[in-house]
Design a protein around this motif. Structure first.
Motif, PDB file in Angstrom:
ATOM      1  N   ILE A 115      18.713  -2.566 -21.612  1.00 42.99           N
ATOM      2  CA  ILE A 115      19.233  -1.280 -22.091  1.00 42.99           C
ATOM      3  C   ILE A 115      19.636  -0.378 -20.930  1.00 42.99           C
ATOM      4  CG2 ILE A 115      18.609   0.843 -23.314  1.00 42.99           C
ATOM      5  CD1 ILE A 115      16.840  -0.855 -25.134  1.00 42.99           C
ATOM      6  N   TYR A 116      18.793  -0.325 -19.885  1.00 44.20           N
ATOM      7  CA  TYR A 116      19.057   0.588 -18.770  1.00 44.20           C
ATOM      8  C   TYR A 116      20.151   0.068 -17.846  1.00 44.20           C
ATOM      9  CZ  TYR A 116      14.583   2.511 -20.268  1.00 44.20           C
ATOM     10  OH  TYR A 116      13.568   3.053 -21.004  1.00 44.20           O
ATOM     11  N   LEU A 117      20.245  -1.270 -17.713  1.00 43.40           N
ATOM     12  CA  LEU A 117      21.223  -1.824 -16.780  1.00 43.40           C
ATOM     13  C   LEU A 117      22.660  -1.600 -17.242  1.00 43.40           C
ATOM     14  CD1 LEU A 117      19.677  -5.185 -15.529  1.00 43.40           C
ATOM     15  CD2 LEU A 117      19.974  -3.045 -14.271  1.00 43.40           C
ATOM     16  N   VAL A 118      22.891  -1.524 -18.551  1.00 48.49           N
ATOM     17  CA  VAL A 118      24.265  -1.346 -19.052  1.00 48.49           C
ATOM     18  C   VAL A 118      24.880  -0.047 -18.530  1.00 48.49           C
ATOM     19  CG1 VAL A 118      25.680  -1.017 -21.120  1.00 48.49           C
ATOM     20  CG2 VAL A 118      23.918  -2.804 -21.081  1.00 48.49           C
ATOM     21  N   PRO A 119      24.264   1.125 -18.730  1.00 46.53           N
ATOM     22  CA  PRO A 119      24.861   2.355 -18.172  1.00 46.53           C
ATOM     23  C   PRO A 119      24.790   2.399 -16.645  1.00 46.53           C
ATOM     24  CG  PRO A 119      22.752   2.847 -19.214  1.00 46.53           C
ATOM     25  CD  PRO A 119      23.086   1.444 -19.571  1.00 46.53           C
ATOM     26  N   MET A 120      23.743   1.816 -16.061  1.00 47.77           N
ATOM     27  CA  MET A 120      23.633   1.836 -14.599  1.00 47.77           C
ATOM     28  C   MET A 120      24.788   1.072 -13.960  1.00 47.77           C
ATOM     29  SD  MET A 120      19.517   1.389 -14.005  1.00 47.77           S
ATOM     30  CE  MET A 120      19.634   1.365 -12.214  1.00 47.77           C
ATOM     31  N   LEU A 121      25.107  -0.099 -14.527  1.00 48.63           N
ATOM     32  CA  LEU A 121      26.234  -0.862 -14.007  1.00 48.63           C
ATOM     33  C   LEU A 121      27.554  -0.111 -14.206  1.00 48.63           C
ATOM     34  CD1 LEU A 121      25.196  -4.418 -15.272  1.00 48.63           C
ATOM     35  CD2 LEU A 121      25.341  -3.685 -12.877  1.00 48.63           C
ATOM     36  N   TYR A 122      27.616   0.660 -15.272  1.00 48.11           N
ATOM     37  CA  TYR A 122      28.816   1.475 -15.527  1.00 48.11           C
ATOM     38  C   TYR A 122      28.956   2.574 -14.476  1.00 48.11           C
ATOM     39  CZ  TYR A 122      31.767   4.998 -17.753  1.00 48.11           C
ATOM     40  OH  TYR A 122      32.724   5.935 -18.021  1.00 48.11           O
ATOM     41  N   PHE A 123      27.839   3.198 -14.117  1.00 45.48           N
ATOM     42  CA  PHE A 123      27.877   4.272 -13.115  1.00 45.48           C
ATOM     43  C   PHE A 123      28.246   3.719 -11.734  1.00 45.48           C
ATOM     44  CE2 PHE A 123      24.558   6.526 -15.880  1.00 45.48           C
ATOM     45  CZ  PHE A 123      25.539   7.203 -16.585  1.00 45.48           C
ATOM     46  N   SER A 124      27.603   2.606 -11.331  1.00 45.27           N
ATOM     47  CA  SER A 124      27.910   1.987 -10.034  1.00 45.27           C
ATOM     48  C   SER A 124      27.285   0.602 -10.005  1.00 45.27           C
ATOM     49  CB  SER A 124      27.377   2.833  -8.871  1.00 45.27           C
ATOM     50  OG  SER A 124      27.526   2.144  -7.650  1.00 45.27           O
ATOM     51  N   TRP A 125      28.116  -0.414 -10.184  1.00 39.14           N
ATOM     52  CA  TRP A 125      27.567  -1.766 -10.227  1.00 39.14           C
ATOM     53  C   TRP A 125      27.043  -2.203  -8.860  1.00 39.14           C
ATOM     54  CZ3 TRP A 125      29.509  -5.688  -7.233  1.00 39.14           C
ATOM     55  CH2 TRP A 125      30.786  -5.488  -6.666  1.00 39.14           C
ATOM     56  N   GLU A 126      27.637  -1.704  -7.804  1.00 37.51           N
ATOM     57  CA  GLU A 126      27.191  -2.128  -6.472  1.00 37.51           C
ATOM     58  C   GLU A 126      25.795  -1.582  -6.156  1.00 37.51           C
ATOM     59  OE1 GLU A 126      31.263  -2.139  -3.919  1.00 37.51           O
ATOM     60  OE2 GLU A 126      30.784  -0.303  -5.032  1.00 37.51           O
ATOM     61  N   LEU A 127      25.600  -0.285  -6.372  1.00 42.15           N
ATOM     62  CA  LEU A 127      24.298   0.310  -6.110  1.00 42.15           C
ATOM     63  C   LEU A 127      23.250  -0.254  -7.075  1.00 42.15           C
ATOM     64  CD1 LEU A 127      22.468   2.288  -4.666  1.00 42.15           C
ATOM     65  CD2 LEU A 127      23.328   4.118  -6.159  1.00 42.15           C
ATOM     66  N   THR A 128      23.667  -0.501  -8.303  1.00 37.21           N
ATOM     67  CA  THR A 128      22.730  -1.043  -9.298  1.00 37.21           C
ATOM     68  C   THR A 128      22.228  -2.414  -8.885  1.00 37.21           C
ATOM     69  OG1 THR A 128      23.749   0.183 -11.117  1.00 37.21           O
ATOM     70  CG2 THR A 128      22.481  -1.778 -11.704  1.00 37.21           C
ATOM     71  N   LEU A 129      23.109  -3.276  -8.381  1.00 40.63           N
ATOM     72  CA  LEU A 129      22.689  -4.617  -7.965  1.00 40.63           C
ATOM     73  C   LEU A 129      21.706  -4.551  -6.804  1.00 40.63           C
ATOM     74  CD1 LEU A 129      26.014  -6.688  -8.232  1.00 40.63           C
ATOM     75  CD2 LEU A 129      24.081  -6.616  -9.814  1.00 40.63           C
ATOM     76  N   CYS A 130      21.933  -3.605  -5.892  1.00 44.81           N
ATOM     77  CA  CYS A 130      20.976  -3.434  -4.786  1.00 44.81           C
ATOM     78  C   CYS A 130      19.603  -3.026  -5.313  1.00 44.81           C
ATOM     79  CB  CYS A 130      21.501  -2.378  -3.799  1.00 44.81           C
ATOM     80  SG  CYS A 130      22.982  -2.844  -2.903  1.00 44.81           S
ATOM     81  N   LEU A 131      19.600  -2.124  -6.269  1.00 43.12           N
ATOM     82  CA  LEU A 131      18.327  -1.658  -6.847  1.00 43.12           C
ATOM     83  C   LEU A 131      17.648  -2.756  -7.646  1.00 43.12           C
ATOM     84  CD1 LEU A 131      19.495   1.877  -8.062  1.00 43.12           C
ATOM     85  CD2 LEU A 131      18.179   1.330  -6.008  1.00 43.12           C
ATOM     86  N   VAL A 132      18.439  -3.560  -8.372  1.00 42.49           N
ATOM     87  CA  VAL A 132      17.873  -4.670  -9.154  1.00 42.49           C
ATOM     88  C   VAL A 132      17.196  -5.676  -8.229  1.00 42.49           C
ATOM     89  CG1 VAL A 132      18.474  -6.684 -10.565  1.00 42.49           C
ATOM     90  CG2 VAL A 132      19.397  -4.441 -11.133  1.00 42.49           C
ATOM     91  N   ALA A 133      17.790  -5.916  -7.061  1.00 48.42           N
ATOM     92  CA  ALA A 133      17.187  -6.853  -6.105  1.00 48.42           C
ATOM     93  C   ALA A 133      15.792  -6.374  -5.688  1.00 48.42           C
ATOM     94  CB  ALA A 133      18.088  -7.008  -4.887  1.00 48.42           C
ATOM     95  N   LEU A 134      15.655  -5.064  -5.445  1.00 46.32           N
ATOM     96  CA  LEU A 134      14.342  -4.512  -5.102  1.00 46.32           C
ATOM     97  C   LEU A 134      13.348  -4.675  -6.254  1.00 46.32           C
ATOM     98  CD1 LEU A 134      15.403  -1.180  -3.319  1.00 46.32           C
ATOM     99  CD2 LEU A 134      14.416  -3.207  -2.233  1.00 46.32           C
TER     100      LEU A 134
END
Length: 548
Positions: free
Chosen positions: A147-166
């Motif tokens: 649920i949270y990743l959908v809007p996060m990827l919309y806001f910035s997929w690059e920053l979101t992927l970095c955060l997901v890795a952490l």
């Protein structure tokens, strides 16, 4: 793991889809609230940055409406989830208890009662946590991530992927604790079983502890068992504390990493302050969800270990409706014979033969004494007559009906049993007698007590038939307990009453009263008594010797 989990969830039956739907609904509602909140933050920050507040109020009202809708979904789902989860937990307890009622006597003679108590109390409660907390928390975390990743990827997929890795790094470290926690859960269950076994042995033999120097030895055994339980619990706590400590570590480092990456992305022009603010509001929830996966999965594994213990108990072989017989019933018994035993062989598992080609006939309306030396098989014969064990060879008939043609329930409807050490429940005398036959009224209870020569002493008690007994009826004398047990057998109104050395532990006065009770029973009933006292044997019409 998953095989045991799926089996445990199937115990919910037709309620499982409702239970899972409630989890999804509550999780979606909670996620919707947080997403609506993040968009509100984005709109406010963007409006402040651009100084354009023209649409801020409609946007805020829209976000607030979505927030309220999410709150409604969450509350509706969580209420239904709690109802279904607690109902399922109660169902598991009922399954374990009802299973115990269907196990053969051999299970209880070969296993300590603490094993059943551990399954019913410790393992059932731990496994039921899957329904009432663990599964929801794990699924909540997994669904929330999506649920949270959908809007996060919309806001910035690059920053979101970095955060997901952490977040994945955080969750992976916690998942390493899953298998050790499951192993610790099974060991904790076994240790709890041993502690319960030692404790019940101490409580059951308290009179011996008072008299003989066995107390110190039993205390040492209990200390050893409880010490082992403490050590395993300590290890389990350390593992749990390790997962929580790592979570706290990432609570500190995660926001710092986000701020560093966020500033860099803003400076590169890859994301605006509004989107960054919205991302930050969702990142905390996303990180908590990843952390929840890492923490709740090991805890789920722990509970699954307890569920597997329950399945081991539920998979025990049950007592069948009928035992298989290796020989055809002998129809040579005469019409006036109530019980006929023909050429019976029997040995306990792995033991010597207790009975070998044993035969006897018990006539209707007679009083038959069964005698023999200690270990000759008298009590074993009683167990076979009650259908507690299958025969190796031979046949038994009651009232002209071979055991091979009737169910064990029908067998036990023909025979009332009075054990050597009668068990009385911690309730009133009237209820103890009425347990012999469901639906018995007070008049029938009193009539049975009079026939058992128990009415007079009952009426001398402070509350008469409503007198509450202590544990196992220990507030009564041995003779009084025996007469209550006889009254319970009488009210059952069976054609046969089987007594296992009913007078062996009584003084002369109590024996006389019990013998009078037995004489009163002989009208219209067949009485079989395992006996070794000369007075009991002398009162019998026939004597059967076992062991020769």
């Amino acid at each position: 793991m998953f095989k045991s989990l799926f089996r445990f969830m199937k115990l919910m039956g037709s309620r499982l889809p409702i239970y899972l739907a409630a989890i999804v609904l509550s999780t979606f509602g909670a996620g919707l609230r947080r997403v609506a909140n993040s968009y509100l933050i984005k709109n406010i920050v963007t409006a402040a940055q651009t100084r354009n507040t023209e649409n801020i109020i409609p946007l805020a009202l829209g976000n607030f409406a979505v927030f309220l809708f999410g709150l409604f979904l969450w509350r509706t789902g969580i209420i239904r989830y709690n109802i279904e989860g607690k109902t399922a937990a109660g169902k598991v307890e009922k399954l374990v208890f009802s299973k115990a009622m269907r196990l053969p006597m051999s299970y209880y003679e070969q296993n300590h009662s603490s094993g059943f108590m551990s399954r019913l109390v410790f393992d059932t409660q731990k496994a039921a946590d899957i329904y009432t907390s663990r599964l929801r928390r794990l699924l909540d975390a997994m669904i929330s991530v999506v649920i949270y990743l959908v809007p996060m990827l919309y806001f910035s997929w690059e920053l979101t992927l970095c955060l997901v890795a952490l977040c994945i790094l955080d969750a992976s470290i916690n998942i390493l604790f899953a298998r050790p926690l499951k192993t610790a859960g099974r060991k904790l269950s076994d240790a709890n079983n041993r502690v319960t076994e030692k404790l019940t042995s101490i409580l059951s033999g308290m009179d011996l502890i008072k008299i003989f120097p066995v107390g110190a030895s039993l205390s040492r055994e209990y200390d050893q068992a409880s010490g082992e339980y403490f050590r395993i619990q300590k290890r389990s706590n350390r593992l749990s504390a390790g997962t929580e400590s790592l979570g706290c570590l990432f609570d500190l480092t995660g926001p710092l990493a986000f701020l560093g990456l966020g500033i860099w992305f803003v400076s590169m022009g890859k994301i605006g302050l509004g989107e960054l603010s919205a991302l930050y509001s969702l990142y905390g929830s996303t990180r908590d969800s990843f952390w929840g996966i890492g923490m709740y999965l090991p805890q789920m594994m722990n509970c699954i270990g307890n569920a597997e213990k329950i399945f081991e108990f539920l998979d025990q072989e049950e007592e069948p409706e009928q035992w298989p017989f290796s020989a055809e019933p002998d129809d040579r018994a005469e019409a006036d014979v109530m019980l006929s035993v023909r050429d019976v062989d029997f040995a306990y598992t792995g033991g010597r033969k207790v009975l070998e080609r044993f035969s006897m006939d018990v006539k209707k309306g007679s009083f038959t004494a069964i005698t023999g030396e200690s270990g000759s098989g008298k009590s074993t014969l009683a167990k076979l007559l009650l259908g507690f064990y299958p025969l190796e060879h031979g046949s038994i008939s009651v009232n002209g009906k071979p055991y091979s043609d009737i169910t064990l329930k029908e067998v036990r409807e023909q025979i009332a049993y009075v054990p050597q050490e009668p068990y009385l429940y911690e309730t009133t005398i009237a209820e103890n007698i009425a347990y012999g036959r469901q639906g018995a009224d007070r008049e029938e209870i009193i009539k049975a007590a009079k026939a058992a020569n128990a009415h007079d002493f009952i009426m001398k008690l402070p509350d008469g038939y409503d007198t509450l007994l202590g544990e196992r009826g220990n507030t009564l004398s041995g003779g009084e307990r025996q007469r209550i047990a006889i009254a319970r057998a009488i009210i059952r109104n069976t054609p046969v009453i089987l007594m296992d050395e009913a007078t062996s532990a009584l003084d002369n006065e109590s024996e006389t009263l019990v013998q009078e009770s037995i004489k009163a029973l002989r009208s219209g009933r067949t009485i079989i008594m395992i006996a070794h006292r000369p007075s009991s044997i002398a009162a019998a019409d026939a004597v059967v010797q076992v062991g020769r």
